[in-house]
Design a protein around this motif. Structure first.
Motif, mmCIF file in Angstrom:
data_model
loop_
_atom_site.group_PDB
_atom_site.id
_atom_site.type_symbol
_atom_site.label_atom_id
_atom_site.label_comp_id
_atom_site.label_asym_id
_atom_site.label_seq_id
_atom_site.Cartn_x
_atom_site.Cartn_y
_atom_site.Cartn_z
ATOM 1 N N ARG A 148 0.856 -1.188 0.000
ATOM 2 C CA ARG A 148 0.000 0.000 0.000
ATOM 3 C C ARG A 148 0.891 1.236 0.000
ATOM 4 O O ARG A 148 1.920 1.274 0.683
ATOM 5 N N ILE A 149 0.481 2.248 -0.757
ATOM 6 C CA ILE A 149 1.304 3.445 -0.890
ATOM 7 C C ILE A 149 0.397 4.656 -1.035
ATOM 8 O O ILE A 149 -0.700 4.568 -1.598
ATOM 9 N N ALA A 150 0.836 5.782 -0.492
ATOM 10 C CA ALA A 150 0.065 7.022 -0.548
ATOM 11 C C ALA A 150 0.752 8.009 -1.484
ATOM 12 O O ALA A 150 1.963 8.208 -1.408
ATOM 13 N N ARG A 151 -0.039 8.610 -2.367
ATOM 14 C CA ARG A 151 0.457 9.643 -3.290
ATOM 15 C C ARG A 151 -0.093 10.987 -2.820
ATOM 16 O O ARG A 151 -1.297 11.218 -2.828
ATOM 17 N N ARG A 152 0.796 11.900 -2.417
ATOM 18 C CA ARG A 152 0.407 13.217 -1.914
ATOM 19 C C ARG A 152 0.656 14.264 -2.989
ATOM 20 O O ARG A 152 1.762 14.359 -3.539
ATOM 21 N N VAL A 153 -0.379 15.047 -3.305
ATOM 22 C CA VAL A 153 -0.278 16.110 -4.297
ATOM 23 C C VAL A 153 -0.430 17.449 -3.587
ATOM 24 O O VAL A 153 -1.478 17.726 -2.976
ATOM 25 N N ALA A 154 0.598 18.289 -3.644
ATOM 26 C CA ALA A 154 0.523 19.626 -3.056
ATOM 27 C C ALA A 154 -0.311 20.521 -3.967
ATOM 28 O O ALA A 154 -0.038 20.619 -5.170
ATOM 29 N N LEU A 155 -1.321 21.158 -3.410
ATOM 30 C CA LEU A 155 -2.222 21.967 -4.223
ATOM 31 C C LEU A 155 -1.563 23.256 -4.713
ATOM 32 O O LEU A 155 -1.966 23.809 -5.749
ATOM 33 N N ALA A 156 -0.561 23.750 -4.012
ATOM 34 C CA ALA A 156 0.069 25.018 -4.392
ATOM 35 C C ALA A 156 0.857 24.896 -5.683
ATOM 36 O O ALA A 156 0.819 25.796 -6.532
ATOM 37 N N ASP A 157 1.582 23.788 -5.845
ATOM 38 C CA ASP A 157 2.458 23.683 -7.017
ATOM 39 C C ASP A 157 2.395 22.330 -7.723
ATOM 40 O O ASP A 157 3.098 22.106 -8.717
ATOM 41 N N GLY A 158 1.580 21.398 -7.223
ATOM 42 C CA GLY A 158 1.466 20.091 -7.871
ATOM 43 C C GLY A 158 2.579 19.118 -7.546
ATOM 44 O O GLY A 158 2.640 18.036 -8.148
ATOM 45 N N ALA A 159 3.447 19.472 -6.602
ATOM 46 C CA ALA A 159 4.540 18.562 -6.245
ATOM 47 C C ALA A 159 3.962 17.255 -5.698
ATOM 48 O O ALA A 159 3.025 17.263 -4.903
ATOM 49 N N VAL A 160 4.550 16.138 -6.126
ATOM 50 C CA VAL A 160 4.072 14.810 -5.746
ATOM 51 C C VAL A 160 5.091 14.129 -4.858
ATOM 52 O O VAL A 160 6.299 14.146 -5.141
ATOM 53 N N SER A 161 4.622 13.529 -3.775
ATOM 54 C CA SER A 161 5.478 12.722 -2.913
ATOM 55 C C SER A 161 4.782 11.401 -2.625
ATOM 56 O O SER A 161 3.553 11.336 -2.569
ATOM 57 N N LEU A 162 5.586 10.340 -2.457
ATOM 58 C CA LEU A 162 5.064 9.008 -2.198
ATOM 59 C C LEU A 162 5.573 8.514 -0.855
ATOM 60 O O LEU A 162 6.758 8.631 -0.557
ATOM 61 N N VAL A 163 4.665 7.956 -0.041
ATOM 62 C CA VAL A 163 5.046 7.402 1.253
ATOM 63 C C VAL A 163 4.278 6.103 1.477
ATOM 64 O O VAL A 163 3.173 5.927 0.942
ATOM 65 N N PRO A 164 4.833 5.158 2.247
ATOM 66 C CA PRO A 164 4.082 3.934 2.556
ATOM 67 C C PRO A 164 2.783 4.273 3.272
ATOM 68 O O PRO A 164 2.706 5.250 4.020
ATOM 69 N N ALA A 165 1.763 3.464 3.051
ATOM 70 C CA ALA A 165 0.456 3.693 3.673
ATOM 71 C C ALA A 165 0.098 2.529 4.581
ATOM 72 O O ALA A 165 0.384 1.369 4.267
ATOM 73 N N GLY A 166 -0.542 2.829 5.695
ATOM 74 C CA GLY A 166 -0.992 1.799 6.615
ATOM 75 C C GLY A 166 -2.233 1.092 6.105
ATOM 76 O O GLY A 166 -2.953 1.601 5.242
ATOM 77 N N ARG A 167 -2.507 -0.067 6.681
ATOM 78 C CA ARG A 167 -3.632 -0.890 6.246
ATOM 79 C C ARG A 167 -4.959 -0.194 6.435
ATOM 80 O O ARG A 167 -5.865 -0.330 5.606
ATOM 81 N N ASP A 168 -5.115 0.583 7.510
ATOM 82 C CA ASP A 168 -6.392 1.205 7.824
ATOM 83 C C ASP A 168 -6.476 2.663 7.378
ATOM 84 O O ASP A 168 -7.440 3.357 7.702
ATOM 85 N N GLU A 169 -5.489 3.125 6.639
ATOM 86 C CA GLU A 169 -5.483 4.515 6.208
ATOM 87 C C GLU A 169 -6.578 4.754 5.171
ATOM 88 O O GLU A 169 -6.777 3.951 4.259
ATOM 89 N N ALA A 170 -7.291 5.863 5.291
ATOM 90 C CA ALA A 170 -8.392 6.179 4.379
ATOM 91 C C ALA A 170 -7.885 6.315 2.949
ATOM 92 O O ALA A 170 -6.791 6.828 2.714
#
Length: 354
Positions: A148-170
Protein backbone atom coordinates in the motif's frame (compact mmCIF):
# COMPACT_ATOMS: atom_id res chain seq x y z
CA UNK A 1 -8.09 -0.86 -5.44
CA UNK A 2 -10.40 -1.78 -8.28
CA UNK A 3 -9.10 -2.91 -11.64
CA UNK A 4 -10.12 0.18 -13.60
CA UNK A 5 -8.09 2.50 -11.34
CA UNK A 6 -5.01 0.34 -11.85
CA UNK A 7 -5.61 0.50 -15.59
CA UNK A 8 -5.68 4.30 -15.34
CA UNK A 9 -2.25 4.31 -13.67
CA UNK A 10 -0.85 1.85 -16.21
CA UNK A 11 -2.17 3.83 -19.17
CA UNK A 12 -0.97 7.19 -17.80
CA UNK A 13 2.51 5.81 -17.15
CA UNK A 14 2.66 4.33 -20.64
CA UNK A 15 1.50 7.54 -22.29
CA UNK A 16 4.11 9.56 -20.39
CA UNK A 17 6.82 7.10 -21.41
CA UNK A 18 5.71 7.58 -25.00
CA UNK A 19 6.11 11.36 -24.68
CA UNK A 20 2.46 12.37 -24.43
CA UNK A 21 1.03 14.96 -22.06
CA UNK A 22 -1.35 13.43 -19.51
CA UNK A 23 -4.05 14.96 -17.34
CA UNK A 24 -5.12 12.99 -14.27
CA UNK A 25 -8.51 13.72 -12.70
CA UNK A 26 -9.55 12.42 -9.26
CA UNK A 27 -12.99 12.53 -7.66
CA UNK A 28 -12.57 14.45 -4.39
CA UNK A 29 -16.13 14.56 -3.11
CA UNK A 30 -19.68 13.89 -4.21
CA UNK A 31 -23.09 15.08 -3.01
CA UNK A 32 -26.40 13.44 -3.77
CA UNK A 33 -26.48 10.61 -6.27
CA UNK A 34 -23.19 9.94 -8.03
CA UNK A 35 -22.13 6.93 -10.12
CA UNK A 36 -18.44 7.11 -9.12
CA UNK A 37 -17.17 7.35 -5.53
CA UNK A 38 -14.49 9.63 -4.13
CA UNK A 39 -11.02 8.50 -5.21
CA UNK A 40 -12.11 7.40 -8.71
CA UNK A 41 -9.66 8.24 -11.48
CA UNK A 42 -9.76 9.34 -15.12
CA UNK A 43 -6.74 10.03 -17.34
CA UNK A 44 -6.65 11.97 -20.60
CA UNK A 45 -3.71 11.85 -23.01
CA UNK A 46 -2.77 14.62 -25.41
CA UNK A 47 -0.18 14.80 -28.14
CA UNK A 48 3.13 16.46 -27.35
CA UNK A 49 5.91 15.98 -24.84
CA UNK A 50 5.32 17.41 -21.35
CA UNK A 51 8.10 19.19 -19.53
CA UNK A 52 10.40 16.65 -17.92
CA UNK A 53 8.95 13.67 -19.80
CA UNK A 54 11.27 10.76 -20.37
CA UNK A 55 11.59 9.63 -23.96
CA UNK A 56 12.60 6.29 -25.36
CA UNK A 57 10.76 3.01 -25.62
CA UNK A 58 7.66 2.42 -23.57
CA UNK A 59 7.98 0.39 -20.41
CA UNK A 60 7.69 -3.31 -21.34
CA UNK A 61 5.14 -3.94 -18.58
CA UNK A 62 2.80 -1.37 -20.16
CA UNK A 63 2.96 -2.41 -23.83
CA UNK A 64 -0.21 -4.51 -23.53
CA UNK A 65 -2.11 -1.63 -21.96
CA UNK A 66 -0.96 0.77 -24.67
CA UNK A 67 -2.09 -1.64 -27.35
CA UNK A 68 -5.54 -1.97 -25.77
CA UNK A 69 -5.87 1.81 -25.54
CA UNK A 70 -4.48 2.60 -28.99
CA UNK A 71 -7.92 3.61 -30.25
CA UNK A 72 -8.70 5.96 -27.36
CA UNK A 73 -7.20 8.91 -25.54
CA UNK A 74 -8.74 8.40 -22.11
CA UNK A 75 -9.28 5.66 -19.56
CA UNK A 76 -11.26 5.40 -16.34
CA UNK A 77 -14.29 7.41 -15.27
CA UNK A 78 -15.24 10.12 -12.79
CA UNK A 79 -18.94 10.35 -13.60
CA UNK A 80 -20.01 7.24 -15.45
CA UNK A 81 -19.81 9.19 -18.73
CA UNK A 82 -21.69 12.38 -17.80
CA UNK A 83 -18.74 14.77 -17.43
CA UNK A 84 -15.90 13.29 -19.43
CA UNK A 85 -16.67 15.19 -22.66
CA UNK A 86 -16.82 18.49 -20.79
CA UNK A 87 -13.57 17.68 -18.98
CA UNK A 88 -11.90 16.76 -22.27
CA UNK A 89 -12.94 20.10 -23.78
CA UNK A 90 -11.85 22.07 -20.71
CA UNK A 91 -8.46 20.39 -20.31
CA UNK A 92 -7.58 20.59 -23.97
CA UNK A 93 -8.36 24.30 -23.97
CA UNK A 94 -6.26 24.82 -20.84
CA UNK A 95 -3.31 22.72 -21.96
CA UNK A 96 -0.74 21.65 -19.33
CA UNK A 97 -1.84 22.95 -15.94
CA UNK A 98 0.79 24.92 -14.00
CA UNK A 99 -0.78 23.71 -10.76
CA UNK A 100 -3.67 21.41 -9.80
CA UNK A 101 -7.19 22.75 -10.25
CA UNK A 102 -10.29 21.93 -8.19
CA UNK A 103 -13.34 21.69 -10.48
CA UNK A 104 -16.97 21.56 -9.38
CA UNK A 105 -19.91 20.39 -11.47
CA UNK A 106 -23.62 20.15 -10.81
CA UNK A 107 -23.65 22.91 -8.23
CA UNK A 108 -26.86 24.33 -9.73
CA UNK A 109 -29.92 22.50 -11.04
CA UNK A 110 -29.14 23.82 -14.54
CA UNK A 111 -25.62 22.40 -14.45
CA UNK A 112 -26.86 19.08 -13.13
CA UNK A 113 -29.32 18.86 -16.03
CA UNK A 114 -26.70 20.00 -18.57
CA UNK A 115 -24.13 17.44 -17.52
CA UNK A 116 -26.61 14.65 -16.91
CA UNK A 117 -25.75 14.20 -13.24
CA UNK A 118 -28.44 11.99 -11.68
CA UNK A 119 -30.90 13.34 -9.14
CA UNK A 120 -29.19 16.71 -8.87
CA UNK A 121 -25.86 15.15 -7.89
CA UNK A 122 -22.75 17.26 -7.44
CA UNK A 123 -19.11 16.32 -7.83
CA UNK A 124 -15.80 17.96 -6.94
CA UNK A 125 -12.72 16.95 -8.93
CA UNK A 126 -8.97 17.49 -8.79
CA UNK A 127 -7.33 17.95 -12.21
CA UNK A 128 -3.55 17.86 -12.58
CA UNK A 129 -1.04 17.60 -15.40
CA UNK A 130 1.58 14.86 -15.16
CA UNK A 131 5.12 15.13 -16.49
CA UNK A 132 7.04 12.27 -14.90
CA UNK A 133 6.12 8.57 -15.22
CA UNK A 134 8.40 7.45 -12.38
CA UNK A 135 5.97 8.07 -9.48
CA UNK A 136 3.27 6.09 -11.27
CA UNK A 137 5.71 3.29 -12.05
CA UNK A 138 6.69 3.19 -8.37
CA UNK A 139 3.03 2.94 -7.34
CA UNK A 140 2.46 0.11 -9.81
CA UNK A 141 5.53 -1.78 -8.55
CA UNK A 142 4.25 -1.42 -4.98
CA UNK A 143 0.84 -2.78 -5.98
CA UNK A 144 2.46 -5.72 -7.78
CA UNK A 145 4.17 -6.58 -4.48
CA UNK A 146 0.76 -6.41 -2.68
CA UNK A 147 1.81 -3.26 -0.82
CA UNK A 148 0.00 0.00 0.00
CA UNK A 149 1.30 3.45 -0.89
CA UNK A 150 0.07 7.02 -0.55
CA UNK A 151 0.46 9.64 -3.29
CA UNK A 152 0.41 13.22 -1.91
CA UNK A 153 -0.28 16.11 -4.30
CA UNK A 154 0.52 19.63 -3.06
CA UNK A 155 -2.22 21.97 -4.22
CA UNK A 156 0.07 25.02 -4.39
CA UNK A 157 2.46 23.68 -7.02
CA UNK A 158 1.47 20.09 -7.87
CA UNK A 159 4.54 18.56 -6.25
CA UNK A 160 4.07 14.81 -5.75
CA UNK A 161 5.48 12.72 -2.91
CA UNK A 162 5.06 9.01 -2.20
CA UNK A 163 5.05 7.40 1.25
CA UNK A 164 4.08 3.93 2.56
CA UNK A 165 0.46 3.69 3.67
CA UNK A 166 -0.99 1.80 6.62
CA UNK A 167 -3.63 -0.89 6.25
CA UNK A 168 -6.39 1.21 7.82
CA UNK A 169 -5.48 4.52 6.21
CA UNK A 170 -8.39 6.18 4.38
CA UNK A 171 -8.32 5.91 0.60
CA UNK A 172 -8.73 9.66 0.08
CA UNK A 173 -7.59 12.44 2.40
CA UNK A 174 -7.48 16.17 1.85
CA UNK A 175 -6.80 19.42 3.65
CA UNK A 176 -6.16 23.00 2.56
CA UNK A 177 -2.66 22.22 1.28
CA UNK A 178 -2.78 18.74 -0.26
CA UNK A 179 -4.76 15.75 -1.49
CA UNK A 180 -3.61 12.24 -0.57
CA UNK A 181 -4.79 9.21 -2.52
CA UNK A 182 -3.93 5.81 -1.01
CA UNK A 183 -3.44 2.94 -3.43
CA UNK A 184 -3.63 -0.69 -2.38
CA UNK A 185 -3.46 -3.97 -4.31
CA UNK A 186 -6.36 -5.40 -6.27
CA UNK A 187 -8.68 -7.78 -4.50
CA UNK A 188 -7.74 -11.37 -5.24
CA UNK A 189 -9.75 -14.60 -5.29
CA UNK A 190 -7.97 -17.97 -5.06
CA UNK A 191 -10.17 -20.92 -6.05
CA UNK A 192 -9.11 -24.43 -5.07
CA UNK A 193 -10.27 -27.13 -7.48
CA UNK A 194 -11.32 -26.93 -11.12
CA UNK A 195 -14.96 -27.59 -12.03
CA UNK A 196 -18.17 -25.98 -13.21
CA UNK A 197 -18.90 -24.10 -9.97
CA UNK A 198 -15.30 -22.87 -9.80
CA UNK A 199 -15.46 -21.60 -13.37
CA UNK A 200 -18.76 -19.82 -12.77
CA UNK A 201 -17.39 -18.18 -9.62
CA UNK A 202 -14.25 -17.19 -11.54
CA UNK A 203 -16.28 -15.45 -14.23
CA UNK A 204 -18.31 -13.53 -11.66
CA UNK A 205 -15.20 -12.50 -9.72
CA UNK A 206 -13.60 -11.25 -12.92
CA UNK A 207 -16.72 -9.18 -13.59
CA UNK A 208 -16.20 -7.58 -10.15
CA UNK A 209 -12.68 -6.57 -11.22
CA UNK A 210 -10.93 -9.09 -8.97
CA UNK A 211 -7.73 -10.88 -9.84
CA UNK A 212 -8.64 -14.58 -10.06
CA UNK A 213 -6.34 -17.58 -9.61
CA UNK A 214 -7.45 -21.21 -9.86
CA UNK A 215 -5.33 -23.85 -8.16
CA UNK A 216 -5.64 -27.54 -8.99
CA UNK A 217 -2.59 -29.86 -8.98
CA UNK A 218 -4.77 -32.61 -10.49
CA UNK A 219 -4.87 -30.97 -13.92
CA UNK A 220 -3.12 -33.32 -16.31
CA UNK A 221 -2.39 -30.86 -19.13
CA UNK A 222 -1.73 -27.34 -17.80
CA UNK A 223 -0.68 -26.16 -21.25
CA UNK A 224 -4.08 -27.10 -22.66
CA UNK A 225 -6.09 -25.60 -19.79
CA UNK A 226 -7.86 -22.36 -20.60
CA UNK A 227 -10.12 -19.98 -18.73
CA UNK A 228 -9.71 -16.42 -20.09
CA UNK A 229 -8.56 -13.94 -17.49
CA UNK A 230 -7.83 -16.59 -14.85
CA UNK A 231 -4.32 -17.64 -13.87
CA UNK A 232 -3.71 -21.35 -13.28
CA UNK A 233 -1.66 -22.68 -10.35
CA UNK A 234 -0.69 -26.35 -10.27
CA UNK A 235 1.33 -26.29 -7.05
CA UNK A 236 -0.19 -27.77 -3.90
CA UNK A 237 -2.98 -25.65 -2.37
CA UNK A 238 -1.14 -24.78 0.83
CA UNK A 239 1.79 -23.45 -1.21
CA UNK A 240 -0.61 -21.48 -3.41
CA UNK A 241 -2.29 -19.87 -0.39
CA UNK A 242 1.05 -18.93 1.17
CA UNK A 243 2.18 -17.34 -2.10
CA UNK A 244 -1.05 -15.68 -3.20
CA UNK A 245 -3.70 -15.21 -0.51
CA UNK A 246 -2.58 -14.28 3.00
CA UNK A 247 -3.70 -10.63 3.20
CA UNK A 248 -7.11 -9.10 4.04
CA UNK A 249 -7.80 -8.27 0.37
CA UNK A 250 -7.58 -11.94 -0.59
CA UNK A 251 -10.30 -14.59 -0.61
CA UNK A 252 -9.92 -18.37 -0.65
CA UNK A 253 -12.72 -20.69 -1.73
CA UNK A 254 -12.19 -24.45 -1.58
CA UNK A 255 -14.20 -26.27 -4.24
CA UNK A 256 -12.19 -29.44 -4.92
CA UNK A 257 -14.45 -31.93 -3.07
CA UNK A 258 -11.21 -33.54 -1.91
CA UNK A 259 -10.17 -33.03 1.74
CA UNK A 260 -6.56 -33.72 0.79
CA UNK A 261 -6.61 -30.52 -1.25
CA UNK A 262 -9.26 -28.42 0.44
CA UNK A 263 -7.95 -28.92 3.97
CA UNK A 264 -4.41 -27.93 2.97
CA UNK A 265 -5.69 -24.60 1.67
CA UNK A 266 -7.97 -24.02 4.65
CA UNK A 267 -5.21 -24.68 7.17
CA UNK A 268 -3.06 -21.97 5.61
CA UNK A 269 -5.83 -19.45 4.99
CA UNK A 270 -7.42 -19.74 8.44
CA UNK A 271 -4.06 -19.31 10.15
CA UNK A 272 -3.20 -16.29 7.97
CA UNK A 273 -4.94 -12.91 7.58
CA UNK A 274 -6.92 -13.98 4.52
CA UNK A 275 -9.99 -11.74 4.31
CA UNK A 276 -12.52 -14.39 3.28
CA UNK A 277 -12.30 -18.19 3.64
CA UNK A 278 -15.13 -20.35 2.33
CA UNK A 279 -15.60 -24.08 1.72
CA UNK A 280 -18.12 -25.78 -0.56
CA UNK A 281 -20.05 -28.79 0.71
CA UNK A 282 -23.07 -30.03 2.59
CA UNK A 283 -23.80 -29.40 6.27
CA UNK A 284 -22.61 -32.91 7.07
CA UNK A 285 -19.33 -32.51 5.20
CA UNK A 286 -18.85 -29.09 6.81
CA UNK A 287 -19.17 -30.60 10.28
CA UNK A 288 -16.62 -33.28 9.38
CA UNK A 289 -14.31 -30.65 7.93
CA UNK A 290 -14.41 -28.61 11.12
CA UNK A 291 -13.59 -31.69 13.18
CA UNK A 292 -10.57 -32.43 10.96
CA UNK A 293 -9.30 -28.86 11.13
CA UNK A 294 -9.69 -28.80 14.91
CA UNK A 295 -7.70 -32.02 15.19
CA UNK A 296 -5.01 -30.42 13.02
CA UNK A 297 -4.59 -27.57 15.49
CA UNK A 298 -6.84 -24.80 14.12
CA UNK A 299 -8.08 -22.78 17.09
CA UNK A 300 -11.77 -22.18 17.70
CA UNK A 301 -11.31 -18.46 17.01
CA UNK A 302 -9.64 -19.16 13.67
CA UNK A 303 -12.16 -21.85 12.76
CA UNK A 304 -15.00 -19.38 13.35
CA UNK A 305 -13.73 -17.45 10.31
CA UNK A 306 -14.61 -20.35 8.00
CA UNK A 307 -17.67 -19.68 5.85
CA UNK A 308 -19.09 -23.14 5.44
CA UNK A 309 -21.20 -24.28 3.77
CA UNK A 310 -20.18 -21.53 1.38
CA UNK A 311 -22.56 -18.78 0.30
CA UNK A 312 -25.63 -16.84 1.36
CA UNK A 313 -28.77 -18.79 2.18
CA UNK A 314 -30.67 -18.15 -1.04
CA UNK A 315 -31.71 -21.77 -1.55
CA UNK A 316 -29.24 -22.33 -4.36
CA UNK A 317 -29.28 -25.79 -5.92
CA UNK A 318 -27.86 -25.52 -9.43
CA UNK A 319 -24.15 -24.81 -10.03
CA UNK A 320 -24.98 -21.30 -11.22
CA UNK A 321 -27.14 -20.56 -8.16
CA UNK A 322 -24.46 -21.86 -5.80
CA UNK A 323 -21.87 -19.70 -7.56
CA UNK A 324 -24.13 -16.64 -7.21
CA UNK A 325 -24.61 -17.35 -3.50
CA UNK A 326 -20.85 -17.67 -2.98
CA UNK A 327 -20.06 -14.40 -4.77
CA UNK A 328 -22.93 -12.66 -2.97
CA UNK A 329 -21.51 -13.72 0.39
CA UNK A 330 -18.03 -12.54 -0.61
CA UNK A 331 -19.46 -9.12 -1.51
CA UNK A 332 -21.43 -8.99 1.75
CA UNK A 333 -18.32 -9.79 3.81
CA UNK A 334 -16.25 -7.18 2.00
CA UNK A 335 -18.90 -4.51 2.47
CA UNK A 336 -19.65 -5.37 6.09
CA UNK A 337 -23.28 -6.13 5.23
CA UNK A 338 -25.58 -7.66 7.88
CA UNK A 339 -26.27 -10.36 5.28
CA UNK A 340 -22.80 -11.72 6.02
CA UNK A 341 -23.85 -12.83 9.52
CA UNK A 342 -23.77 -16.63 9.74
CA UNK A 343 -26.18 -17.49 12.55
CA UNK A 344 -27.41 -20.10 11.87
CA UNK A 345 -25.03 -21.55 9.30
CA UNK A 346 -26.17 -21.01 5.71
CA UNK A 347 -27.55 -24.01 3.83
CA UNK A 348 -26.26 -22.64 0.50
CA UNK A 349 -24.31 -25.34 -1.25
CA UNK A 350 -26.33 -28.11 0.42
CA UNK A 351 -26.96 -29.70 -2.96
CA UNK A 352 -23.23 -30.24 -3.51
CA UNK A 353 -21.80 -33.46 -2.18
CA UNK A 354 -19.08 -33.10 0.42
Amino acid sequence: MIQVDQQVLEAAAGWLRAGRCVHLVTVLQTWGSSPRPAGSLWALAQEGTPDGAQGGASHPMRDGTLARLAQGDSVGSVSGGCLEDELRRHLRERGPLPRPEVLRYGVTAAEAQRFGLPCGGQVELLAESLSDPEPLEHILATLAARGRIARRVALADGAVSLVPAGRDEAELQRDESAVVRVFGPRRRVLLIGDGLIARLIAEMALALGDEVILCDPRIQDPAGWSLPGVRLETRMPDDAVRAQAVDPLSAVMTLAHDPRLDDLALLEALNAETGYVGALGSRASDAQRRERLTSLGVSAARLARLRGPIGLAIGGRTPAEIAVSAIAELIAVRNGSPLAQREPLSPAGEAATG
